[in-house]
Design an enzyme around this catalytic site. Structure first.
Site, mmCIF file in Angstrom:
data_model
loop_
_atom_site.group_PDB
_atom_site.id
_atom_site.type_symbol
_atom_site.label_atom_id
_atom_site.label_comp_id
_atom_site.label_asym_id
_atom_site.label_seq_id
_atom_site.Cartn_x
_atom_site.Cartn_y
_atom_site.Cartn_z
ATOM 1 N N SER A 154 -2.339 11.120 -0.214
ATOM 2 C CA SER A 154 -3.641 11.418 0.381
ATOM 3 C C SER A 154 -3.437 12.228 1.660
ATOM 4 O O SER A 154 -2.786 13.272 1.635
ATOM 5 C CB SER A 154 -4.411 10.119 0.620
ATOM 6 O OG SER A 154 -5.771 10.377 0.849
ATOM 7 N N ARG A 226 -16.835 3.341 6.167
ATOM 8 C CA ARG A 226 -15.806 2.824 5.262
ATOM 9 C C ARG A 226 -16.371 2.631 3.851
ATOM 10 O O ARG A 226 -15.698 2.937 2.854
ATOM 11 C CB ARG A 226 -15.267 1.502 5.783
ATOM 12 C CG ARG A 226 -14.215 0.830 4.910
ATOM 13 C CD ARG A 226 -12.979 1.687 4.777
ATOM 14 N NE ARG A 226 -11.883 0.930 4.166
ATOM 15 C CZ ARG A 226 -10.675 1.424 3.954
ATOM 16 N NH1 ARG A 226 -10.398 2.662 4.319
ATOM 17 N NH2 ARG A 226 -9.737 0.689 3.404
ATOM 18 N N ASP A 319 -8.730 10.217 -10.317
ATOM 19 C CA ASP A 319 -8.907 10.440 -8.885
ATOM 20 C C ASP A 319 -10.142 11.308 -8.629
ATOM 21 O O ASP A 319 -10.233 12.429 -9.126
ATOM 22 C CB ASP A 319 -7.653 11.120 -8.320
ATOM 23 C CG ASP A 319 -7.617 11.146 -6.797
ATOM 24 O OD1 ASP A 319 -8.668 10.979 -6.158
ATOM 25 O OD2 ASP A 319 -6.509 11.342 -6.252
ATOM 26 N N HIS A 353 -8.544 7.226 -6.857
ATOM 27 C CA HIS A 353 -7.625 7.693 -5.818
ATOM 28 C C HIS A 353 -6.664 6.593 -5.378
ATOM 29 O O HIS A 353 -5.487 6.841 -5.134
ATOM 30 C CB HIS A 353 -8.439 8.197 -4.625
ATOM 31 C CG HIS A 353 -7.614 8.764 -3.515
ATOM 32 N ND1 HIS A 353 -6.845 9.894 -3.655
ATOM 33 C CD2 HIS A 353 -7.423 8.328 -2.235
ATOM 34 C CE1 HIS A 353 -6.230 10.164 -2.513
ATOM 35 N NE2 HIS A 353 -6.567 9.223 -1.637
ATOM 36 N N ASP A 354 -7.164 5.378 -5.274
ATOM 37 C CA ASP A 354 -6.337 4.263 -4.815
ATOM 38 C C ASP A 354 -5.205 3.914 -5.769
ATOM 39 O O ASP A 354 -4.356 3.081 -5.434
ATOM 40 C CB ASP A 354 -7.200 3.020 -4.582
ATOM 41 C CG ASP A 354 -7.772 2.974 -3.175
ATOM 42 O OD1 ASP A 354 -7.407 3.837 -2.351
ATOM 43 O OD2 ASP A 354 -8.590 2.076 -2.904
#
Length: 383
Positions: A154, A226, A319, A353-354
Site C-alpha cells: 500500500s 477510518r 483489491d 486490499h487488506d
C-alpha cells in the site's frame, strides 16, 4: 486526549537524525532537523552477505511489524515476518521504521516545536520521497552497507517503488505489494471525504486541538475517516460474506454502538479502536502525501536492463484501492524502463486490499519463493 505513541513494543529503538547543520530539506519546501526515528529490528545482520530487508509500512502502520517473542505484542504483519515466515528472520535481518509524519515514535505533528508545544497544524507537508530519504538515513546510521530487499504494501509499496526509482542500487530486490504508482480518482475521493470529516469535527480547532489541556481532539471526525477508508480496504464480496444484512441485538444503555446492522457495528468498532492509537494531524499529512504521489511524473534513476535489481509486483484481484488498471499501469511503466519484473496476481482471496496483510497461502508462498531463503514457509499464525 491520548499522547503518542499510545503503546509501543519494548523492542522499540530510536535514532535522532539530520542535525541542525544538515537538516532534511523537504521536497515541498522547508526543512526539518533533529528528526527522531522509531524503529525495530528482527533477526541479525550477516557480515558476510547483505541479508537486511527494509519493510515499509502502510498508512496507519508502525515499526512493530511482528512479534519478537511469543509473549510480545502482536505486530501488524505477523503472516509475513518472523521465524519460518516468508520474510524469515531465521535467515534475514529486518528493519522497520515508523514513517516520517507518523504518530508512533517518529517525528510528526505530535512532536514538540520551538515553543515546546506540539507542532500540530504547523508540521510541514511531506512526500513519499521525504519518507524514503529518512529511511535511507536510518540505515546509514545503523551501518548498513547494502540491502537484500525493500518490501512494502500500500503506502509502503509506494515507498518501495520510490526507493527503486531513485536509488535502485540500494537493494538486490524490491517487492511492491498491493500498491500502485498513483492513486485513482476513487482513492483520492475516499481520502478527501475522510479529511473533510476530520476538519468538520468541532473539536478539530484548525488542527490546534493539542494546545488545550484535556482537549478531546476530532475523535468523531477521525473515526468517520477510518470508516470511509476501511471500505476501500475490503471488497464488496468480503463485506457480504462477513456481514450480509445481518442485524445485531439492540445496543444496551451506555453502549457506543449506534446502528443495528452487523456491518455498521463493525465499522463503528474500527473507528473506536483507531482513534485510540492514531493522530488526526498525522492522518491528514500522510493521506495528502499518498494523494500527491505520482511515481512517473519525473525521470527515474533505474539503471539499464542487466544491472537493474529484481522487482516483484504482488496484487489482488479483489483489491478496490489498487485495482487491475493501477497494477497494469505500474507494471507497464516499469517495463518501459527495462526493469526485470515479475507479477503475481492473486485470484484466491476475496478480502480486498487488506489481503496483503492476511493469510493468503499462494501469495505468501510467492513472496517466500522470491526471497528464496527456505523451502516451505509456515503459513499459520504465530501463537
Amino acid at each position: 486526549m491520548s499522547k503518542f505513541p499510545a503503546s509501543v513494543s519494548r523492542h522499540l529503538r530510536t535514532a535522532v537524525l539530520f542535525p541542525p547543520e544538515q537538516p532534511l530539506r523537504l521536497e515541498a519546501g522547508g526543512t526539518l532537523s533533529r528528526i527522531r526515528v522509531a524503529y525495530e529490528e528482527y533477526g541479525r545482520p550477516d557480515p558476510e552477505r547483505p541479508n537486511t530487508v527494509f519493510v515499509c509500512h502502510a498508512l496507519t502502520g508502525t515499526s512493530h511489524v511482528a512479534r519478537h517473542s511469543p509473549d510480545d505484542l502482536p505486530g501488524w504483519w505477523e503472516e509475513m515476518v518472523g521465524p519460518g515466515r516468508p520474510i524469515d528472520t531465521n535467515h534475514l535481518h529486518v528493519v522497520c521504521a515508523n514513517v516520517l509524519g507518523g504518530c508512533a515514535g517518529t517525528t510528526g505533528p505530535w512532536s514538540p516545536g520551538p515553543t515546546g508545544r506540539a507542532l500540530a497544524a504547523d508540521f510541514p507537508d511531506i512526500t513519499v520521497g521525504d519518507m524514503v530519504t529518512v529511511h535511507r538515513s536510518l540505515l546509514r546510521h545503523l551501518g548498513s552497507t547494502g540491502l537484500r530487499a525493500v518490501v512494502g504494501g500500500s503506502l509502503g509499496g509506494m515507498q518501495a517503488l520510490e526507493w527503486l526509482l531513485r536509488h535502485p542500487g540500494d537493494a538486490r530486490q524490491f517487492l511492491l505489494i498491493a500498491t500502485g504508482a498513483r492513486l485513482s480518482a476513487d482513492g483520492l475521493a475516499a481520502h478527501a471525504a475522510g479529511r473533510a470529516a476530520i476538519r468538520a469535527d468541532p473539536h478539530f480547532a484548525d488542527g490546534r486541538y493539542t494546545e488545550e489541556p484535556g482537549a478531546r481532539g476530532p475523535l468523531e471526525g477521525l473515526g468517520v475517516a477510518r470508516m470511509i477508508a476501511h471500505l476501500t480496504y475490503m471488497s464488496s464480496d468480503s463485506l457480504d460474506t462477513k456481514f450480509g444484512r445481518r442485524r445485531q441485538p439492540a445496543a444496551t444503555a451506555g453502549s457506543p454502538a449506534h446502528g443495528p446492522y452487523a456491518v455498521e457495528r463493525y465499522l463503528e468498532h474500527q473507528a473506536r479502536t483507531f482513534v485510540a492509537r492514531f493522530d488526526a494531524n498525522s492522518y491528514l499529512r500522510l493521506t495528502a502525501a499518498m494523494d500527491r504521489y505520482d511515481a512517473f511524473d519525473r525521470p527515474a534513476a533505474v539503471p539499464a536492463a542487466g544491472r537493474a535489481p529484481r522487482v516483484q509486483v504482488f496484487s489482488f484481484e479483489s483489491d478496490r484501492l489498487f485495482g487491475a488498471a493501477d497494477t497494469e499501469y505500474l507494471a507497464a511503466r516499469l517495463s518501459e524502463l527495462g526493469v526485470p519484473l515479475t507479477h503475481h496476481r492473486d485470484r484466491t482471496s476475496e478480502a480486498g486490499h487488506d489481503a496483503f496483510l492476511l493469510r493468503v497461502p499462494d501469495y505468501l508462498r510467492a513472496v517466500a519463493d522470491s526471497l528464496g531463503v527456505h523451502e516451505s514457509p509456515r503459513l499459520v499464525s504465530q501463537p
